[in-house]
Each structure stands twice: as structure tokens, then as C-alpha cells.
Write a protein that holds these residues in place. Structure first.
Motif, PDB file in Angstrom:
ATOM      1  N   PRO A   1       9.973  35.641 -16.378  1.00 35.18           N
ATOM      2  CA  PRO A   1       9.195  34.505 -15.860  1.00 35.18           C
ATOM      3  C   PRO A   1       8.264  33.894 -16.897  1.00 35.18           C
ATOM      4  N   ASN A   2       7.928  34.638 -17.945  1.00 36.72           N
ATOM      5  CA  ASN A   2       7.006  34.141 -18.960  1.00 36.72           C
ATOM      6  C   ASN A   2       7.698  33.341 -20.052  1.00 36.72           C
TER       7      ASN A   2
ATOM      8  N   TYR B   1       6.132  29.162  -7.486  1.00 29.84           N
ATOM      9  CA  TYR B   1       6.004  30.082  -6.353  1.00 29.84           C
ATOM     10  C   TYR B   1       5.104  29.448  -5.293  1.00 29.84           C
TER      11      TYR B   1
ATOM     12  N   GLY C   1       4.873  37.541  -9.331  1.00 28.00           N
ATOM     13  CA  GLY C   1       4.773  36.472 -10.320  1.00 28.00           C
ATOM     14  C   GLY C   1       3.370  35.878 -10.336  1.00 28.00           C
TER      15      GLY C   1
ATOM     16  N   PHE D   1       9.534  38.494  -9.175  1.00 27.24           N
ATOM     17  CA  PHE D   1       9.154  37.337  -8.362  1.00 27.24           C
ATOM     18  C   PHE D   1       8.097  37.683  -7.318  1.00 27.24           C
TER      19      PHE D   1
ATOM     20  N   ALA E   1      12.163  29.705 -14.606  1.00 28.27           N
ATOM     21  CA  ALA E   1      12.025  31.158 -14.462  1.00 28.27           C
ATOM     22  C   ALA E   1      13.227  31.765 -13.749  1.00 28.27           C
TER      23      ALA E   1
ATOM     24  N   THR F   1       2.785  34.640  -3.883  1.00 26.39           N
ATOM     25  CA  THR F   1       3.150  35.959  -4.399  1.00 26.39           C
ATOM     26  C   THR F   1       2.019  36.908  -4.031  1.00 26.39           C
TER      27      THR F   1
END
Length: 551
Positions: free
Chosen positions: A364-365, A124, A44, A41, A370, A127
Motif C-alpha cells: 500500500p505504500n 479506504y 491501512g 487493507f 494500492a 480501517t
């Protein structure tokens, strides 16, 4: 000569003292789950596109067509790193020309994101990628950040054992907690990517050192039967608990600096454990500090409500030392047979580690939420550890390890066949693949320790576990490939996992066999004519009690 376990047998196996040590040391592992996977994270990469300045004199139609399209996962999306030359389309807009009708967009000159990027903030708020623009020509810095963290893990693996032998288990445990927590806090003040990454290397060193020393301290204090559960389900499960809490923190705190601060605070809460966790009596005795060891055992007896001898340890006698003989890494290649086993073991550890960490870092992908995907990735580890523990108790090693590797690799290869609309099925297969690879990973310490003779056993486990660190350093680049093709990482991971599963079938079987004491007693690689089991190798023996861990 005295035996420590026999001398302290009056304490019992599972009294209040042992339960306290078990749970406090296991709890000290939880922050490792935060730091071990926090980069998921912190680094990300949200969806992004070239910024078109508001001051640019563009009509709404030209503003909507200012970015060329690219094919991604079977659909056309705006390019994330290119835009049409701004001066040209401003001129077309002023002339009243329409894109696609009056102007052929495919013939227009393109340029980079000269005015920066616009980042999607649905997932997000910020990041390190959005703050320091680690995209397009600088996107290589993101996987390098993760790889360098695991370089720190590799370095920490080198020094943690030697430091704890020199300065004591408890001292190094809390010193490395301070390193992990303190340098993680300093990352909050990072002014650039370089500063963040250098500090991240040091955090990695503290993270693995804390993990290893907590394990050593627990196995030295706890009794024989309890240390098996501690070193398998205790250590691994509490690491998974920390890993599961990570997406919970990240869901409510979507700014990377505040998230880092929140993940640092639980580490501070571990420092009061100093007054509850004792030094290892075994280590104190090795340093001839009998009085301090005696005090710890007397307090443990009082806590367990059992009577202790007036003098537990007699300084005039020595405890049974471990038989140590100087060995060198070349001893792992002394004969053709042991050399082949070593090479196969290095590949097994490295490729299994690649699969484990690549799947963990790639959450996350995956399509879908996520944070939920990361939670499921952590949650699946708990049944994987329990399954591995149960399988190791009753079934042959090489067939069990090969079987779970075939399961993990096979389902990863199936992901490429899943239609793009069936996202839930792709996620389910990815989690099932994580289950298989995690199960295999958690069996490798036991398997390796059973294969090698006493003379080189510690050396073999150390060298092969170092290969797993190399695998973790490589893993981020498998994730990086997903930016070019969504299924390419799964094809590579699945193929390599199945391949190493096949290689595992050529290992000798160690289940129920007498542990070898010399190189000559090692079993032969399967598939060679000279393979011939000796009478001694068929004798049954209780399985060795060794660490099962994912790190």
C-alpha cells in the motif's frame, strides 16, 4: 514389516481419488491467502491531517494555513500530527492579519491534533486505523497488530503437529478451519484495538495450523510422485490465488468490517469438504484403527475403478515405522561445523522471511494504485514458485539461492536511485525484488533438509522455520520505517538480502550428494581448510522430496 506405499500401490498415482484429494486440499489453502495478508487493507493508514473545527472562527486564508508544513519525499506537505495553536490563529484572523505577510508562521506555537483527524477516503472508507485513531503518538500500534498476528502464527506452528498426531489430521484440519473462520468473524464485532488484536493472534494460530495440517494430510494420502507437486506447486500456488483475490475483495469493499466479513465467508464454504476429504489412512493405522483405514482404501479403489485385495492391511503385521531417536536442540551445535551451519541457516531463514513479508506488507505504500500493487505482489509469486521448482531440479543449491537473493536484494537497492517521478520503475523493481526473495524462500526447506543428517533433520527444519516466524514478526517494523523515509525500508531489506546471499555461498553444496545419516557425514563449511569431500559424499542420489512453501 509392510510398507504403506507398496501395500496401496494398486490404487495408482493419479486416479480420480488422488485428483479429488489434491484439488480439495489445495482449495482449502485459499482462505489462508486472505487471512495471511488481510492486514494490508484492514490496517491501512490513509493520508490524514489535524481537524480544524468548523465552528472555529477562521477566515478561509487562515484555515488553509492552519497546518505547518513538513518535508516528505522531497516535497512539502501539511503536517499530519501538528497544527498551529488554534486560539492564536483565531485571534490573528479576527484582527485581519494575513499569514506569511503580517505573521511569520515559523514563529507560531504548535499543538497536537486536539480535535482529532481528517482522513482521506480516496483509498479506504474505513480501517482499524481510522476507527481507533492509530496515528501520530499511537501509530506504533499498527505494526504491533501485524507482529502479534505472526506471533499467533509462531504459536500455531508449535501446536499444529502435536494436535494432529494426537487427534487426527482431518479433525484438526477442520477444527483449525473453524478457529480461523470463527475468530475472524468475531473480529467484526471488535469494540477496540485491544479486542481486535487479541482475536487476530488466535486467527494467526488457526491460519498456520490449517495450512500445515492440510499439507501433512495431502502428503500422507497422495503417492510419491504426486505429493511432490502437491507440496510445491499445489500448496504454494493456491495460497497465492487466495492472496491475489484479496485486493479484488478489498477494491469493491472499502469498509474494514464488511471486508472482514466478506473474507470470512469463503472459509465457511470449506466446511462441506468434511464429507469429501477422508482421514489419513497412515494415521489411522498408527492408531491401530485398521477397519477405518481399510474402508477408505476400498472407497478409493472403487473411485479409481481398480480391484482391491479383500484385505488390504493385515493387523497381525506392522507397517514400517519411521525410525525415531530422541534429539535435542543442542545437537544442532554439537560440533563447530554443524554449529556454524546452524547459525548461518537461522540467519538465512530469518532475513529471507523479513524480505518476503516486508515487501508483501509494504504494497500500500508504493506509489500508484494500492489494490493493483497488491495484486501484482501476489501474482509474481506464481512464476517465482515455478522458477524455484525448475531450478532445484537441475542446478546447485547454494549458487541458485545466492543468485536469486542477489537479484532480489540488488534491485531493491536500486530503488533509491530512481527519480521520484518514475513511480512505475520503482514498482517494477519492488516486484522483481519480491520475485527473487520469494524464489529463495521457497527453496529453503529443500536446502535445509539436504544439509542435515537424518538424526537431526526434522529438528533442523523445525528450528530454522521458527526463525522465519521471527523474521515475519520483525517485518512490519521495516514497513513502519517507510513513514519517515520512503526508500529506507528498501535500503535495509536490499542490504540484508545481499548480505545473506553472500553468506549462502559459504554453505556446503548438497545438490546430487548422498544425504548424510550421521553428524560425522555432514559436509564442511566452505572456506575452511579442513574441507575435504569423501568418496561417499560424491555419490549421486535422487533429490529428497521435501516441502517448498513460503509460510
Amino acid at each position: 514389516m509392510q510398507d504403506y506405499d507398496e501395500v496401496t500401490a494398486f490404487l495408482g498415482e493419479w486416479g480420480p481419488f488422488q485428483r479429488l484429494i489434491f484439488f480439495l486440499l489445495s482449495a482449502s489453502i485459499i482462505p489462508n491467502g486472505f487471512n495471511g495478508m488481510s492486514v494490508v487493507f484492514l490496517a491501512g493508514t490513509p493520508e490524514h491531517r489535524c481537524r480544524v473545527p468548523d465552528t472555529a472562527n477562521l477566515s478561509s486564508v487562515w484555515r488553509n494555513h492552519s497546518l505547518p508544513l513538513q518535508l516528505q519525499d522531497g516535497r512539502e506537505v501539511p503536517h499530519s500530527c501538528r497544527r498551529y495553536r488554534l486560539a492564536t490563529i483565531v485571534n490573528f484572523s479576527a484582527l485581519g492579519l494575513e499569514p506569511g505577510r503580517d505573521v511569520d508562521l515559523e514563529q507560531l506555537e504548535q499543538e497536537g491534533c486536539l480535535d482529532g483527524w481528517e482522513f482521506n477516503q480516496d483509498i479506504y472508507l474505513s480501517t482499524i486505523v481510522t476507527e481507533w485513531r492509530l496515528v501520530c503518538e499511537d501509530d506504533w500500534k499498527t505494526p504491533l497488530t501485524t507482529s502479534l498476528f505472526f506471533v499467533g502464527v509462531l504459536l500455531g506452528s508449535f501446536v499444529s503437529g502435536q494436535l494432529s498426531d494426537r487427534f487426527g489430521r482431518k479433525t484438526i484440519l477442520f477444527s483449525t478451519m473453524a478457529v480461523q473462520t470463527g475468530f475472524s468473524f468475531l473480529q467484526f464485532f471488535s469494540i477496540n484495538w485491544e479486542m481486535f488484536t487479541i482475536l487476530f493472534v488466535i486467527v494467526g494460530m488457526g491460519q498456520i495450523s490449517n495450512y500445515v495440517v492440510a499439507f501433512i494430510l495431502g502428503t500422507e494420502i497422495l503417492g510419491k510422485s504426486v505429493r511432490i507437486i502437491f507440496s510445491t506447486l499445489g500448496v504454494c500456488t493456491f495460497f497465492a490465488v487466495g492472496y491475489m483475490l484479496l485486493p479484488l475483495f478489498a477494491y469493491f469493499i472499502r469498509d474494514w468490517r464488511m471486508l472482514l466479513l466478506a473474507l470470512t465467508l469463503p472459509g465457511v464454504l470449506c466446511f462441506p469438504l468434511w464429507w469429501f476429504i477422508p482421514e489419513s489412512p497412515r494415521w489411522l493405522i498408527s492408531q491401530r484403527r485398521f477397519r477405518e483405514a481399510e474402508d477408505i482404501i476400498q472407497k478409493a479403489a472403487k473411485m479409481n475403478n481398480v480391484a482391491a485385495p479383500v484385505a488390504v492391511f493385515d493387523p497381525a503385521e506392522e507397517l514400517t515405522p519411521l525410525k525415531q531417536q530422541k534429539v535435542f536442540i543442542l545437537d544442532l551445535f554439537r560440533t563447530w561445523n554443524i554449529g556454524i551451519i546452524t547459525i548461518m541457516s537461522l540467519l538465512l531463514w530469518m532475513l529471507t522471511s523479513v524480505g518476503y513479508f516486508a515487501l508483501s506488507l509494504n504494497t500500500p505504500n508504493l506509489h500508484g494504485d494500492a489494490y493493483l500493487n497488491c495484486f501484482f505482489s501476489a501474482l509474481i509469486e506464481v512464476p517465482a514458485y515455478i522458477t524455484a521448482w525448475l531450478l532445484l531440479r537441475t542446478l546447485p543449491r547454494r549458487y541458485v539461492i545466492a543468485g536469486v537473493l542477489f537479484l532480489g536484494g540488488g534491485v531493491l537497492l536500486l530503488i533509491q536511485l530512481v527519480p521520484a517521478d518514475y513511480n512505475f520503475l520503482s514498482i517494477g523493481l519492488a516486484m522483481l525484488g519480491k520475485f527473487g526473495i520469494t524464489s529463495a524462500f521457497s527453496m529453503l526447506y529443500v536446502f535445509t533438509a539436504e544439509l542435515y543428517p537424518t538424526l537431526v533433520r526434522n529438528m533442523a527444519v523445525g528450528v530454522t522455520s521458527m526463525a522465519s516466524r521471527v523474521g515475519s514478526i520483525i517485518a512490519p517494523y521495516f514497513v513502519y520505517l517507510g513513514a519517515y523515509n520512503r526508500v529506507l525500508p528498501y535500503i535495509l531489506m536490499g542490504s540484508l538480502t545481499v548480505l545473506i546471499g553472500i553468506i549462502t555461498l559459504f554453505f556446503p553444496e548438497s545438490f546430487g550428494m548422498t544425504l548424510p545419516e550421521t553428524l560425522d557425514q555432514m559436509q564442511k563449511v566452505k572456506g575452511f581448510r579442513y574441507r575435504k569431500k569423501t568418496k561417499d559424499s560424491m555419490e549421486k542420489e535422487e533429490n529428497p522430496k521435501v516441502l517448498i512453501t513460503s509460510f
